[in-house]
Structures are given as C-alpha cells and as structure tokens.
Write a protein that holds these residues in place. Structure first.
Motif, PDB file in Angstrom:
ATOM      1  N   ALA A 334       0.836  -1.195   0.000  1.00  0.00           N
ATOM      2  CA  ALA A 334       0.000   0.000   0.000  1.00  0.00           C
ATOM      3  C   ALA A 334       0.877   1.254   0.000  1.00  0.00           C
ATOM      4  CB  ALA A 334      -0.901  -0.017   1.221  1.00  0.00           C
ATOM      5  N   ARG A 335       1.930   1.216   0.816  1.00  0.00           N
ATOM      6  CA  ARG A 335       2.789   2.390   0.937  1.00  0.00           C
ATOM      7  C   ARG A 335       3.516   2.690  -0.377  1.00  0.00           C
ATOM      8  NH1 ARG A 335       4.320   4.212   5.776  1.00  0.00           N
ATOM      9  NH2 ARG A 335       3.243   3.369   7.565  1.00  0.00           N
ATOM     10  N   VAL A 336       4.010   1.618  -1.017  1.00  0.00           N
ATOM     11  CA  VAL A 336       4.772   1.796  -2.242  1.00  0.00           C
ATOM     12  C   VAL A 336       3.889   2.370  -3.344  1.00  0.00           C
ATOM     13  CG1 VAL A 336       5.884   0.472  -4.085  1.00  0.00           C
ATOM     14  CG2 VAL A 336       6.595   0.153  -1.734  1.00  0.00           C
ATOM     15  N   SER A 337       2.631   1.905  -3.408  1.00  0.00           N
ATOM     16  CA  SER A 337       1.783   2.448  -4.467  1.00  0.00           C
ATOM     17  C   SER A 337       1.425   3.910  -4.167  1.00  0.00           C
ATOM     18  CB  SER A 337       0.546   1.589  -4.700  1.00  0.00           C
ATOM     19  OG  SER A 337      -0.312   1.707  -3.617  1.00  0.00           O
ATOM     20  N   LEU A 338       1.361   4.262  -2.874  1.00  0.00           N
ATOM     21  CA  LEU A 338       1.142   5.670  -2.527  1.00  0.00           C
ATOM     22  C   LEU A 338       2.240   6.569  -3.088  1.00  0.00           C
ATOM     23  CD1 LEU A 338       0.102   5.924   1.241  1.00  0.00           C
ATOM     24  CD2 LEU A 338      -1.146   6.754  -0.744  1.00  0.00           C
ATOM     25  N   ALA A 339       3.443   6.035  -3.128  1.00  0.00           N
ATOM     26  CA  ALA A 339       4.581   6.817  -3.610  1.00  0.00           C
ATOM     27  C   ALA A 339       4.711   6.733  -5.132  1.00  0.00           C
ATOM     28  CB  ALA A 339       5.869   6.337  -2.941  1.00  0.00           C
TER      29      ALA A 339
END
Ligand code: SF4
Length: 366
Positions: A334-339
């Motif tokens: 989730a975090r990586v796709s946020l970035a």
C-alpha cells in the motif's frame, strides 16, 4: 551560484552540496524535482525488496549512539536459532522477495565465521541459489569476507557512519576496536573481493555540520559505492551519546536533511541502490514513501520473528516492531503504491552501477 545553476551542473563541489543541503522553499522543491527526474530516468518506478533478518542483537562493540551496544544492560539479548533464520529466509523466498539481509551485532570469532558461512550455504540450498543475500555483520578480516563471498553472499553493507575522523572519535570509544582506519580498510576489502559494497552515514549527529555531510557524499562518490543505507540520527535513551541531545537539530530538521542527502546522492550517483530507511518512518508516518519519491529505490521489510524485534533497538520509537512479516508485506504494498512506485517481486535488483564496474573489470571483480 544559485540552486538552479548548481542542479544544472554535471557534478557538485563541496560548496555546491552545502548550498543544496541548506536549500529551503522553492530551492528545496527544485532539488527534489531534479532528484525525482534522475530516479525516473535511471531507475524508473521500481522498488526492490530486501527481507531484513536481525538474527542477533549480541554485539562486541560499544558505539556510543547504538542501543544494542555491548555496555547496554537494559536490553534482553537474543540469538535466533539456525532453524529460525532459515524459516525467515524461506518466508522471503516463498513471497518472492528475491533478496534478504542478514544483520546482527558485530562479533569476530571462528564460531561466528563458521556459523554465517554454514547459514549462507543452507539458505542457498533451500532456495536453489535463487535468494540473493546481503550481509551486514560489521568489520571482519578480509579472509572471512572472502569465505562468506564464496559461500554465496554477494552484497555487504558496512556503514562508515561519518567520514569526519574527529566526529567519528566523538561517537565511538577511542580504542583499537573502534578504529576509523579499520572501517575504511574493511570497505576496501569488500570491494576488492567483489561484493556489491554499501555504506552510509547518520544524518543530524551532535557536532555534525553541513560540511561534514557534504564530505560524506563526496566520499561515497569517490569510493564508488554500489549501495547506500543512510538515515537520520535518532537518540536511544540507554546510550552515552544521549547527553548531547541538547546539541541536536529538531527531529524534523534531521528528517529533512536525510531527504536532502538522499536527493543529492541520487543526482550524484544515478544508478546505485539507495535504501528508504525505516528510521524515516519513526519520525514521519510516510517518511519512507517520501524517500522513495526523492530518490530511494530499496525497501527492507523486517521479517525477523516478531517476538525478537523489540530488542533490536538501535534507536528509540523504532516502527513496526509489533507487526508480523505478513503484516509488513501488505502494508508495504500500500505504501509503495502511494509513492507512485511499484514493488518488483522475484528480481534481485542489482545495480546497473555494479554491472558496469563488473564489465569494466572484464567480468570479474577486482
Ligand atoms: S553500531 Fe553496530 S557495531 Fe556498533 S554497537 Fe551497534 S551493532 Fe554494535
């Protein structure tokens, strides 16, 4: 020269780097925009994983900033069994992380050498040679590094912490066990043996100046590192360095400096691997995402069995110590796709930088 002119240059002087480290407002936005462009061009949106196994917090050294230093009696020591380590490595392999990092406190002995060597062979066997292995177990004799390289480790992370010798002596005991020149010699040995060699520094230490940090970046460039793991200095209450807390920059300024260091390094060394460190997340809940946007391309999800994690206390407020490896994985995605980046599963993610060094050396380093 203004920031825009500096960023347009092909290389940076120490003075340029200091100016970039002190950039604020529009200038800071320009710096981050440039580093994001360089990352997009040379790395793309890719993020590779290194499953981190902190297999022991027993250390023979006494670095003055470190929560797992030998002299800290307020810590429960642990040492994972070989089976626990192999199980964690298997989790990484089964979940297509492709690479792991074996990290521990620093011990030099024949039994440690043999144990790590055996583990390397076992992990390679378990994964059919497919799991990439980074070691981060400190200073060792070059013969030891060679044995581990032959057993299958191909990356090594050894942080220099600071390249200012005087500052180094302020954050380490002054004795043979904590010798700056040995640290340098170890880094050289690793590179000579053929490891993808990584180093890094702490950012925002007491007594540290922008000039020191500029020298750190110039050192990494000159040493021609393949990987970097650097992050903000965060105090740990049970360490001697805590008495200098009054000399520290506010924590958010240390965070900001760490992002700027990441951005400048990405512009200077376009094709190396740069870790988005967990320490950033200890300060800002989206700290690692900010590093990914600014130039980092490696994440190190912690896959150490949860019951041990709280005791690998390098600094205070370390995040994710209660999460299971499975929790880490879904959270990371989730975090990586946020970035606006994407985890690449099943690939080692070796640096183009290293490949070039290898080719230049005729396929074999040194
Ligand atoms: S920084 Fe590394 S060598 Fe120093 S005390 Fe901590 S674990 Fe040991």
């Amino acid at each position: 020269m203004n920031v825009s002119d500096i960023l347009a240059k092909g290389s940076f002087s120490k003075k340029d780097i200091v100016k970039l480290l002190e950039a604020e407002g529009e200038d800071k936005i320009l710096l981050f925009k440039k580093s994001a462009e360089v990352k997009e061009k040379y790395i793309g949106k890719k993020v590779w994983l290194r499953g981190l196994i902190e297999f022991s917090n027993i250390c023979g050294k006494d670095c003055l900033y470190c929560g797992i230093r030998k002299g800290n009696k307020n810590l429960k020591r642990y040492n994972l069994s070989d089976d626990e380590i192999i199980a964690a490595a298997k989790f990484a392999y089964d979940n297509r992380y492709a690479s792991i990092v074996l990290q521990s406190g620093e011990l030099e002995s024949a039994s440690v050498t043999n144990r790590v060597e055996n583990l390397l062979y076992k992990i390679k066997e378990m994964s059919g040679g497919k799991l990439g292995i980074t070691l981060s177990v400190g200073e060792q004799e070059s013969e030891v590094y060679r044995r581990w390289f032959e057993a299958g480790a191909h990356r090594y992370l050894l942080r220099i912490e600071t390249t200012n010798r005087i500052l180094y002596s302020k954050i380490h005991p002054i004795n043979k066990k904590h010798d700056f020149d040995r640290r340098l010699q170890c880094l050289k040995s690793l590179q000579d043996i053929g490891y993808q060699t990584g180093t890094g520094v702490m950012i925002g230490l007491p007594f540290q100046t922008s000039e020191d940090l500029a020298d750190d970046l110039l050192f990494m460039n000159e040493f021609d590192i393949d990987m970097c793991g650097m992050g903000p200095y965060i105090e740990q209450a049970d360490t001697p360095l805590i008495i200098h807390s009054d000399k520290l920059l506010p924590i958010n300024d240390r965070f900001d400096l760490a992002l700027k260091m990441t951005a400048i390094l990405r512009i200077m060394m376009k094709d190396i691997n740069i870790v988005a460190p967990t320490a950033l997340q200890a300060i800002d809940s989206v700290g690692r995402e900010k590093a990914l946007k600014t130039g980092a391309n490696i994440l190190m999800p912690n896959i150490t069995p949860g019951k041990y994690r709280d005791n690998y206390r390098l600094y205070d407020n370390k995040p994710c110590t209660d999460d299971s490896a499975e929790d880490c994985q879904s959270c990371l995605e989730a975090r990586v796709s946020l970035a606006d980046t994407e985890i690449i599963y099943g690939e080692w993610g070796d640096t183009k930088h290293y490949e070039k060094r290898l080719q230049a050396a005729g396929g074999r380093l040194p």
